[in-house]
Design a protein around this motif. Structure first.
Motif: not given
Length: 695
Positions: A373, A376, A530, A657
């Motif tokens: 996370a 990204d 991602s 997301h």
């Protein structure tokens, strides 16, 4: 003490290294232990018992009272449980003991660590096993013993075990290839030098921000008047307070045998870098975990907090960890060194071709290996390579491969010297290739620099991927060439064929250019933007076949790792969303309402005095509208979190997301606009201007 004059004495002083082993172990035991370390052979119980006694006596001399099996579970950080050396005596006292069994094996609770479904909560038994290839060390009064970690059923629950397996895989296949060149090498070692970027901020500022405390990054923050646009921090003069931290950091790392070599300011304000000398991947991985831990501890002593999050501040560079990977034989030959005439160095060209083929065929694994996370926020943001995996090899190697593919002789220009036009300055030899900081996987002279890693990552995972996929290509090459009647002709034919098949992965241009995205798509390269896009490919058929073929993972272990990574992703965003909501409701809204009230009082006072509300009335309207917007968007975020699916992890990851991140962005936009309007004395926590420019 003048530290500079005592670095050789200081270095490794808290490590049970070869010098200590030679001093404290009987010669036959030392030879057997060295063979285990050098060749990876099993160690017997009698040798372990002697080593344990010597290790304990040495640790006691360094002030240790406890020992711990130090391991790397799937949390991404290290774990440790400390036991003292004491053993009761008949007269009610104690003696200090440490057995070979205690050295070789530990038994921590395995139920409370991530397992990705491999273990149920009630299945608690786990084991740690001594890794004799990584030195034990003393820290904070305990003897630390690097270990692997597995479940009661033998399934691996850590990052060290698959790393060691991948090192064996690449060594076995590289030795097969080298034998074709007439070299009887016993072992090839994958090596790495991981450059570590980090931020240092004042401890008082950190303590006032819940987002930094709970998530490691700022969830709010308006852009300050100055960021990094003046480019004056990179390699700039190091502040005295930071220099003092860096000096102590070096000393502490040197004591632990860590080859801390380079230190400097990085691009963003408050951002810095430490780079070590390369060593074996296994030891480098242990050392990097230690480095991050020591950075945090030393920072506290200098009233700093060390931030290792990949993107702690929006609008300025995040932090990465450049993974400089190569392979060396047990005789010290770097297999990725082109030599003086790379066009004639067929051994180098074969290994280069293996890496090119591996990166092309397993692009998804490289992307997965750095997926998180936090990362990204960093990848593709003009501070790090894009999420599209490609390779940079430079003009000279590109020319050589083009000539091979075309069946022509290579006519290179050789090395040239640069005349700087000042007589007192020496001529500088120009390297054969430039450097490309936009490339995810760049050749830099005698190694490949994998630049996609985030600063907080455990480097074991990317190197497991690289080792294993290169091992697979070398296996295929060895299978083909071992039966060749004309080795050289077969070799050249193989290189020509594979270069033509995989040249799409080579890109020597600007990876930040939007045109590259379209070009990469035309070439058929992955663009896994991602973590949510990347992780489902972990257990693709080709990847499972790769790891099971080389005995690095079982299918079940791969599935468990995918599950653990999915859980880590959505739990990270869940914590961030809850923290954001708390900060809005408990801090930002009350502060803004307080400012709104004072503005309203000012408008009322002016009107009562017969003066138009003017500026205050206009500002009051803007503040009131943004407060409503912030409250409403925070309510949307709260509902989105409450509605998050529970069950299928892939579905949950996609939801966080697509839905949660979008909701968080809207909350931040309103809050950051308010920060630029609300009086400084009202704002409830330090701003970017306060944090990034504390001196």
């Amino acid at each position: 003490m003048n530290t500079a004059k005592n670095v050789p004495e200081l270095f490794g002083s808290m490590v049970f290294n070869e010098t200590v082993m030679q001093e404290r172990l009987p010669k036959d035991v030392y030879r057997k232990l060295k063979k285990t370390m050098r060749e990876g052979t099993a160690i017997d119980a009698d040798v372990a018992a002697v080593v344990a006694t010597a290790m304990k006596d040495w640790a006691l001399s360094k002030g240790a009272t406890h020992y711990t099996h130090w391991f790397q579970p799937l949390t991404g950080v290290t774990a440790e449980k400390h036991d003292s050396f004491i053993s009761p005596t008949d007269n009610g006292g104690v003696m200090m003991e440490f057995s070979g069994k205690e050295l070789i094996k530990g038994e921590p609770d395995a139920s409370s660590f991530p397992s990705g479904g491999l273990r149920a909560t009630f299945e608690a038994r786990g084991y740690t096993a001594w890794d004799p290839t990584s030195y034990a060390f003393v820290k904070d009064g305990s003897l630390y013993i690097p270990t692997a970690f597995c479940s009661y059923t033998g399934q691996i629950l850590d990052k060290k075990t698959p790393l060691l397996r991948s090192m064996e895989a690449v060594s076995n296949q590289a030795c097969r290839v080298l034998k074709l060149f007439g070299k009887n090498v016993r072992r090839v070692t994958a090596t790495v030098g991981p450059e570590q970027e980090y931020f240092l901020i004042d401890r008082d500022d950190y303590a006032k921000r819940k987002d930094l405390i709970f998530t490691g990054r700022t969830l709010f923050g308006a852009k300050p008047p100055k960021g990094q646009e003046m480019e004056d921090h990179y390699f700039g003069s190091i502040r005295p307070r930071v220099a003092a931290f860096m000096q102590e950091l070096d000393e502490e790392l040197w004591k632990l045998g860590i080859f801390s070599k380079t230190k400097h300011n990085e691009v963003a304000p408050c951002q810095h870098e430490m780079a070590p000398v390369f060593t074996s991947v296994n030891i480098a991985s242990d050392h990097n975990q230690l480095t991050m831990e020591v950075m945090k501890r030393v920072a506290q002593k200098h009233h700093f907090i060390c931030l290792l999050h990949e993107k702690p501040f929006e609008g300025i560079n995040g932090s990465g960890k450049h993974n400089n990977w190569s392979m060396s034989t047990d005789e010290g030959e770097n297999l990725l060194d082109p030599g003086k005439n790379p066009s004639e160095n067929l051994q180098f060209l074969l290994f280069l071709t293996a890496v090119i083929k591996a990166v092309d065929e397993y692009q998804d694994l490289l992307r997965i290996s750095v997926a998180s996370a936090g990362n990204d926020h960093r990848l593709g943001a003009n501070e790090a390579p894009p999420a599209i995996v490609s390779m940079f090899i430079g003009e000279e190697l590109q020319g050589i491969l083009d000539a091979i593919e075309a069946g022509e002789d290579y006519t290179g220009r050789g090395k040239t010297k640069m005349d700087l036009g000042v007589s007192v300055l020496p001529d500088i030899t120009k390297d054969a290739t430039d450097r490309n900081r936009t490339s995810p996987f760049a050749f830099t002279g005698n190694k490949f620099e994998f630049r996609m890693l985030g600063s907080a990552i455990n480097i074991a995972c990317p190197n497991i991927m690289i080792n294993t996929m290169v091992a697979e290509e070398l296996r295929q090459f060895a299978d083909e060439l071992e039966g060749a009647a004309d080795f050289k002709a077969a070799l050249l034919s193989l290189i020509k064929r594979e270069v033509a098949a995989h040249k799409r992965i080579i890109f020597n241009g600007n990876g930040y250019d939007d045109a590259w995205v379209a070009e990469a798509e035309r070439r058929g390269l992955h663009n896994l933007k991602s973590t949510a896009d990347a992780l489902p490919h972990y257990t693709d058929k080709a990847n499972v076949e790769l790891f099971t073929r080389h005995n690095v993972y079982t299918r079940e272990e791969m599935e468990s790792r995918e599950e653990a990574l999915l859980e880590e992703y959505y739990k990270t965003l869940h914590i961030e969303a809850l923290t954001m909501s708390d900060m809005v409701r408990e801090e930002i809204l009350p502060a803004c309402i307080g400012y709104e009230k004072d503005l309203a009082d000012a408008v009322k006072m002016k009107k009562e005095a017969g003066v138009s509300g003017g500026m205050e009335a206009g500002l009051l309207g803007r503040i009131s509208a943004l407060i409503e917007e912030l409250y409403n968007q925070c309510s949307v975020l709260d509902k989105a979190v409450a509605d998050a699916p529970k069950g299928d992890s892939r579905e949950t990851v996609n939801y966080y997301h697509d839905v949660i991140l979008a909701a968080m962005d809207k909350v931040r936009t309103a809050a950051d606009q308010l920060e630029t309007l609300v009086g400084k004395k009202y704002w409830p926590f330090p701003t970017y201007s306060d944090i990034l420019f504390y001196v």
